[in-house]
Design an enzyme around this catalytic site. Structure first.
Site, PDB file in Angstrom:
ATOM      1  N   ASP A  89      28.339 -54.507  51.182  1.00 56.60           N
ATOM      2  CA  ASP A  89      28.228 -53.338  52.057  1.00 56.60           C
ATOM      3  C   ASP A  89      29.471 -52.462  51.904  1.00 56.60           C
ATOM      4  O   ASP A  89      30.576 -52.894  52.233  1.00 56.60           O
ATOM      5  CB  ASP A  89      28.067 -53.830  53.508  1.00 56.60           C
ATOM      6  CG  ASP A  89      28.099 -52.680  54.507  1.00 56.60           C
ATOM      7  OD1 ASP A  89      27.828 -51.530  54.096  1.00 56.60           O
ATOM      8  OD2 ASP A  89      28.379 -52.951  55.691  1.00 56.60           O
TER       9      ASP A  89
ATOM     10  N   ASP B 205       6.120 -57.242  40.917  1.00 61.32           N
ATOM     11  CA  ASP B 205       5.863 -58.007  42.137  1.00 61.32           C
ATOM     12  C   ASP B 205       4.396 -58.404  42.323  1.00 61.32           C
ATOM     13  O   ASP B 205       3.500 -57.561  42.148  1.00 61.32           O
ATOM     14  CB  ASP B 205       6.291 -57.135  43.328  1.00 61.32           C
ATOM     15  CG  ASP B 205       6.198 -57.875  44.652  1.00 61.32           C
ATOM     16  OD1 ASP B 205       6.996 -58.804  44.851  1.00 61.32           O
ATOM     17  OD2 ASP B 205       5.334 -57.519  45.481  1.00 61.32           O
TER      18      ASP B 205
ATOM     19  N   GLU C  46       5.957 -61.434  38.152  1.00 63.37           N
ATOM     20  CA  GLU C  46       5.891 -62.489  39.158  1.00 63.37           C
ATOM     21  C   GLU C  46       4.436 -62.968  39.154  1.00 63.37           C
ATOM     22  O   GLU C  46       3.604 -62.438  39.882  1.00 63.37           O
ATOM     23  CB  GLU C  46       6.285 -61.975  40.543  1.00 63.37           C
ATOM     24  CG  GLU C  46       6.419 -63.140  41.520  1.00 63.37           C
ATOM     25  CD  GLU C  46       6.337 -62.753  42.991  1.00 63.37           C
ATOM     26  OE1 GLU C  46       6.818 -63.505  43.826  1.00 63.37           O
ATOM     27  OE2 GLU C  46       5.762 -61.696  43.316  1.00 63.37           O
TER      28      GLU C  46
ATOM     29  N   ASP D 101      28.107 -50.641  57.675  1.00 61.21           N
ATOM     30  CA  ASP D 101      26.960 -50.638  58.594  1.00 61.21           C
ATOM     31  C   ASP D 101      26.242 -51.995  58.606  1.00 61.21           C
ATOM     32  O   ASP D 101      25.198 -52.142  59.243  1.00 61.21           O
ATOM     33  CB  ASP D 101      25.985 -49.493  58.279  1.00 61.21           C
ATOM     34  CG  ASP D 101      25.337 -49.634  56.916  1.00 61.21           C
ATOM     35  OD1 ASP D 101      25.661 -50.610  56.185  1.00 61.21           O
ATOM     36  OD2 ASP D 101      24.506 -48.777  56.553  1.00 61.21           O
TER      37      ASP D 101
ATOM     38  N   ASP E 187      24.529 -52.077  49.934  1.00 64.86           N
ATOM     39  CA  ASP E 187      24.067 -50.780  49.428  1.00 64.86           C
ATOM     40  C   ASP E 187      24.414 -50.590  47.953  1.00 64.86           C
ATOM     41  O   ASP E 187      25.143 -51.402  47.369  1.00 64.86           O
ATOM     42  CB  ASP E 187      24.654 -49.647  50.291  1.00 64.86           C
ATOM     43  CG  ASP E 187      26.134 -49.869  50.556  1.00 64.86           C
ATOM     44  OD1 ASP E 187      26.881 -50.066  49.578  1.00 64.86           O
ATOM     45  OD2 ASP E 187      26.542 -49.887  51.747  1.00 64.86           O
TER      46      ASP E 187
ATOM     47  N   ASP F 155      12.348 -53.202  40.976  1.00 67.53           N
ATOM     48  CA  ASP F 155      11.241 -54.057  41.373  1.00 67.53           C
ATOM     49  C   ASP F 155      10.017 -53.155  41.490  1.00 67.53           C
ATOM     50  O   ASP F 155      10.047 -52.132  42.172  1.00 67.53           O
ATOM     51  CB  ASP F 155      11.577 -54.679  42.737  1.00 67.53           C
ATOM     52  CG  ASP F 155      11.005 -56.064  42.908  1.00 67.53           C
ATOM     53  OD1 ASP F 155       9.799 -56.225  42.632  1.00 67.53           O
ATOM     54  OD2 ASP F 155      11.741 -56.959  43.340  1.00 67.53           O
TER      55      ASP F 155
ATOM     56  N   HIS G 226      14.863 -64.654  46.033  1.00 66.66           N
ATOM     57  CA  HIS G 226      14.970 -64.205  47.431  1.00 66.66           C
ATOM     58  C   HIS G 226      13.832 -64.720  48.310  1.00 66.66           C
ATOM     59  O   HIS G 226      13.760 -64.361  49.478  1.00 66.66           O
ATOM     60  CB  HIS G 226      14.966 -62.676  47.444  1.00 66.66           C
ATOM     61  CG  HIS G 226      13.649 -62.125  46.955  1.00 66.66           C
ATOM     62  ND1 HIS G 226      13.217 -62.278  45.655  1.00 66.66           N
ATOM     63  CD2 HIS G 226      12.650 -61.485  47.595  1.00 66.66           C
ATOM     64  CE1 HIS G 226      12.037 -61.746  45.521  1.00 66.66           C
ATOM     65  NE2 HIS G 226      11.653 -61.250  46.685  1.00 66.66           N
ATOM     66  N   ASP G 227      12.912 -65.496  47.748  1.00 65.98           N
ATOM     67  CA  ASP G 227      11.730 -65.924  48.488  1.00 65.98           C
ATOM     68  C   ASP G 227      11.766 -67.375  48.941  1.00 65.98           C
ATOM     69  O   ASP G 227      10.714 -67.946  49.246  1.00 65.98           O
ATOM     70  CB  ASP G 227      10.465 -65.727  47.625  1.00 65.98           C
ATOM     71  CG  ASP G 227       9.991 -64.284  47.639  1.00 65.98           C
ATOM     72  OD1 ASP G 227      10.348 -63.552  48.571  1.00 65.98           O
ATOM     73  OD2 ASP G 227       9.264 -63.902  46.705  1.00 65.98           O
TER      74      ASP G 227
ATOM     75  N   ASN H  30      29.995 -49.412  53.368  1.00 62.54           N
ATOM     76  CA  ASN H  30      30.349 -48.484  54.442  1.00 62.54           C
ATOM     77  C   ASN H  30      30.334 -49.097  55.845  1.00 62.54           C
ATOM     78  O   ASN H  30      30.313 -48.381  56.837  1.00 62.54           O
ATOM     79  CB  ASN H  30      29.432 -47.248  54.391  1.00 62.54           C
ATOM     80  CG  ASN H  30      27.961 -47.633  54.576  1.00 62.54           C
ATOM     81  OD1 ASN H  30      27.631 -48.816  54.642  1.00 62.54           O
ATOM     82  ND2 ASN H  30      27.097 -46.642  54.680  1.00 62.54           N
TER      83      ASN H  30
HETATM   84  O1  TEU Z   1       6.137 -62.430  46.614  1.00 57.41           O
HETATM   85  C1  TEU Z   1       4.816 -62.765  46.290  1.00 57.41           C
HETATM   86  C2  TEU Z   1       4.301 -63.974  46.891  1.00 57.41           C
HETATM   87  O2  TEU Z   1       3.287 -64.491  46.438  1.00 57.41           O
HETATM   88  C3  TEU Z   1       4.838 -64.440  48.220  1.00 57.41           C
HETATM   89  O3  TEU Z   1       3.735 -64.794  48.991  1.00 57.41           O
HETATM   90  C4  TEU Z   1       5.718 -65.601  48.192  1.00 57.41           C
HETATM   91  O4  TEU Z   1       4.995 -66.737  47.855  1.00 57.41           O
HETATM   92  C5  TEU Z   1       6.270 -65.684  49.597  1.00 57.41           C
HETATM   93  O5  TEU Z   1       7.310 -64.728  49.657  1.00 57.41           O
HETATM   94  C6  TEU Z   1       6.808 -66.987  50.025  1.00 57.41           C
HETATM   95  O6  TEU Z   1       7.047 -66.910  51.408  1.00 57.41           O
HETATM   96  C7  TEU Z   1       6.525 -61.104  46.400  1.00 57.41           C
HETATM   97  C8  TEU Z   1       7.966 -60.862  46.798  1.00 57.41           C
HETATM   98  O7  TEU Z   1       8.813 -61.613  45.967  1.00 57.41           O
HETATM   99  C9  TEU Z   1       8.132 -61.137  48.251  1.00 57.41           C
HETATM  100  O8  TEU Z   1       9.468 -60.992  48.672  1.00 57.41           O
HETATM  101  C10 TEU Z   1       7.254 -60.166  48.989  1.00 57.41           C
HETATM  102  O9  TEU Z   1       7.268 -60.469  50.355  1.00 57.41           O
HETATM  103  C11 TEU Z   1       5.812 -60.198  48.481  1.00 57.41           C
HETATM  104  O10 TEU Z   1       5.715 -60.181  47.079  1.00 57.41           O
HETATM  105  C12 TEU Z   1       5.072 -58.961  48.971  1.00 57.41           C
HETATM  106  O11 TEU Z   1       5.529 -57.830  48.290  1.00 57.41           O
HETATM  107 CA    CA Z   2      25.944 -50.179  53.884  1.00 53.88          CA
END
Ligand code: TEU
Ligand code: CA
Length: 560
Positions: free
Chosen positions: A21, A199, A256, A25, A29, A98, A328-329, A23
């Site tokens: 970050d 995605d 993905e 907040d 960013d 993405d 991130h999932d 700035n």
């Molecule tokens: O994820 C696709 C997906 O199939 C998700 O259901 C994943 O299994 C889930 O995040 C697990 O909890 C992509 C992205 O990576 C995810 O961050 C998004 O939320 C999703 O698409 C919708 O765009």
């Molecule tokens: Ca920021």
């Protein structure tokens, strides 16, 4: 095999909201990313994938886009984005955006126009059906819980959303919609983007006509997978996308892709595939249950090994998978794949080497290079992730107590990976001078970049060595293109494989805390990596310490 510019690269995923970050907040960013480019260059990465930073209400943290041509002001401006692309280029790095086009946001202009005139042009951009009292058009359950149908505001229709209700699905059967998508992609590629991460792409093809399937839970709904299994013909959309966008720009694309059908791998990532690569989620999805997160089974070291090796066998030399231990999932890879109680620098390095040296393109998720771990959660009020909040309810409905439910979901919550990047031991891990949007993992005083970049023995330094090894001209050809052959495949808690070539390498990881012995098939010439100070060898027999990992260069004679 035709060589491509991305084959020998190392990629790094940035989750902009949690990276840095600039700035105060509390939200990471683009200027923050720019200020950390030197850190990334020093680590040695080449491709930067940015999770979405387009204009968005952030109902699903940016995976709900309301304008594909703008940057959300919380992340910066389009000038910042252009500067990021240019500054990355100066450092020999490329940026991937993405591509989230299975759905947009319900705040996108297309959706607003569809509400105003559902029978007009923009109504055709979505899946709309007439509303019938007491009956839904289909019984599919959305990925984030509940039915996939909601009322189209101000009309007598309903719209389809396989994710959150603020993420209406786009109608890919409509050529006008596809045109809009390609136009936008080319607009970005012309700015100098290196390509896209694509995605949730498997969802763009629906089995038509839309219909219900056998319910699989007491809610009377069924998983989307039932429909996806029936859907055919996605290749027409994806090859069109490739020809209209990536191919012209020689762009990198990584899909993905969950649930591709048997035998479809060459179509997806073969020589003339839809994408340059796709993620290997075999270990990620291991143990998942259709009932919900609470019912998932844990993954053992042997399971992890089998997941990796079966993907490797399946892809062979067809193309290149992209290898991850986390994104991130979900949870952090070290918290998921290392047996409970054994997570330490040594085991983190072992997991890093075993995954990183598989054939394919390695992706590092921000903080992975520091060995960042899951966030301990004690109450549902601390959870931000919409997916985790839904799974908590699913667990309660299945009869778990609130304590059991929180334990079950916290191991899977997407917040685990989304806590702010741990830059230093200063307040908020040096991520922000304000209040971070998601709490910092309290272990930042021990796990942070400032300490690790100074320490030759850190997880960070080990990642740096791994990247340098992959780029070393003496080994590069083998590591990038060499075939992978498992060794001692049936040995318990041992994961080992050759990467064959000139020279051949042998990677051996002792995936347990007790020592174990291996007798080498042939002599080795050099120890290229070792997460221990010593190598205990006696006449070709090596005693591996707990979680020791070795990368050996074998004698040439082996490859005759
Ligand atoms: O994820 C696709 C997906 O199939 C998700 O259901 C994943 O299994 C889930 O995040 C697990 O909890 C992509 C992205 O990576 C995810 O961050 C998004 O939320 C999703 O698409 C919708 O765009
Ligand atoms: Ca920021």
């Amino acid at each position: 095999m035709n060589k491509k510019w991305w084959h020998d690269k190392v990629a790094y995923q940035i989750y902009p909201k949690s990276f840095y970050d600039s700035n105060g907040d509390g939200i990471g960013d683009i200027p923050g990313i720019i200020s950390k480019l030197d850190y990334l260059q020093d680590l040695g990465v080449d491709i930067l994938w940015l999770s979405p930073c387009y204009q968005s209400p952030l109902a699903d943290q940016g995976y709900d886009i309301s304008d594909y041509y703008s940057i959300d002001p919380r992340f910066g401006t389009m000038e910042d984005m252009d500067r990021l692309i240019a500054e990355a280029k100066k450092r020999d790095m490329v940026v991937l955006m993405d591509l989230v086009v299975n759905h947009c946001s319900d705040e996108h202009e297309w959706f607003r126009k569809a509400c105003e005139d559902p029978d007009g042009t923009y109504g055709q951009y979505f899946y709309l059906r007439d509303k019938k009292e007491g009956e839904l058009p289909t019984n599919w359950r959305s990925y984030f819980g509940g039915p996939v149908w909601d009322d189209l505001p101000g009309t007598s229709k309903q719209y389809l959303h396989v994710f959150h209700k603020k993420q209406p699905d786009l109608n890919w059967e409509n050529p006008k919609l596809r045109e809009e998508v390609y136009q936008n992609m080319n607009w970005w590629l012309e700015k100098g983007l290196g390509g896209f991460r694509i995605d949730a792409i498997i969802n763009i093809k629906k089995a038509l006509p839309l219909h219900s399937y056998e319910p699989d839970r007491e809610d009377g709904l069924c998983s989307i997978h039932a429909m996806l299994e029936e859907a055919t013909g996605i290749g027409e959309f994806l090859s069109e996308m490739r020809d209209r966008t990536f191919r012209k720009h020689d762009a990198f694309s990584v899909g993905e892709v969950f649930n591709e059908k048997p035998g479809e791998l060459p179509d997806f990532i073969g020589e003339n595939g839809y994408f340059s690569s796709m993620f290997d989620f075999n270990a990620t999805i291991f143990g998942h249950s259709e009932k919900g997160w609470y019912d998932a089974s844990p993954i053992t070291p042997d399971d992890y090994k089998n997941c990796c090796f079966s993907s490797q066998a399946k892809v062979g030399e067809i193309g290149f998978l992209s290898n991850i231990i986390e994104n991130h999932d979900g949870p952090r890879g070290v918290s998921r794949y290392i047996p409970e109680g054994d997570c330490c620098n040594k085991s983190k390095k072992m997991l890093a080497a075993l995954s990183f040296l598989l054939r394919g393109i390695p992706f590092i998720y921000q903080g992975q290079e520091l060995g960042m771990e899951n966030l301990p959660v004690v109450s549902i009020d601390e959870v931000d992730d919409i997916s985790a909040r839904n799974e908590y309810q699913v667990a309660l409905e299945a009869g778990l107590s609130p304590e059991e439910a929180i334990k079950a979901i916290s191991a899977h919550s997407r917040d685990n990976a989304r806590t702010p990047m741990q830059w230093s031991d200063e307040a908020n891990a040096g991520f922000t001078t304000g209040t971070p949007w998601l709490p910092v993992n309290p272990n930042y005083t021990a796990i942070n970049a400032a300490a690790q970049t100074e320490d030759a023995d850190s997880v960070y330094s080990f990642y740096k060595e791994l990247i340098a090894l992959r780029k070393n001209p003496a080994y590069k050809e083998t590591i990038v293109y060499g075939a992978l052959e498992p060794v001692w495949r049936e040995r318990h808690n041992l994961m080992a494989y050759y990467r064959k070539g000139a020279p051949t390498l042998l990677v051996i990881g002792n995936y347990q805390k007790e020592p174990q012995e291996v007798t080498l098939p042939t002599a080795y010439k050099n120890v290229l990596l070792n997460n221990e100070k010593e190598l205990a060898e006696n006449n070709g027999t090596i005693t591996l310490q707990g979680y020791q990992v070795l990368v050996l260069e074998m004698e040439d004679s082996y490859y005759e």
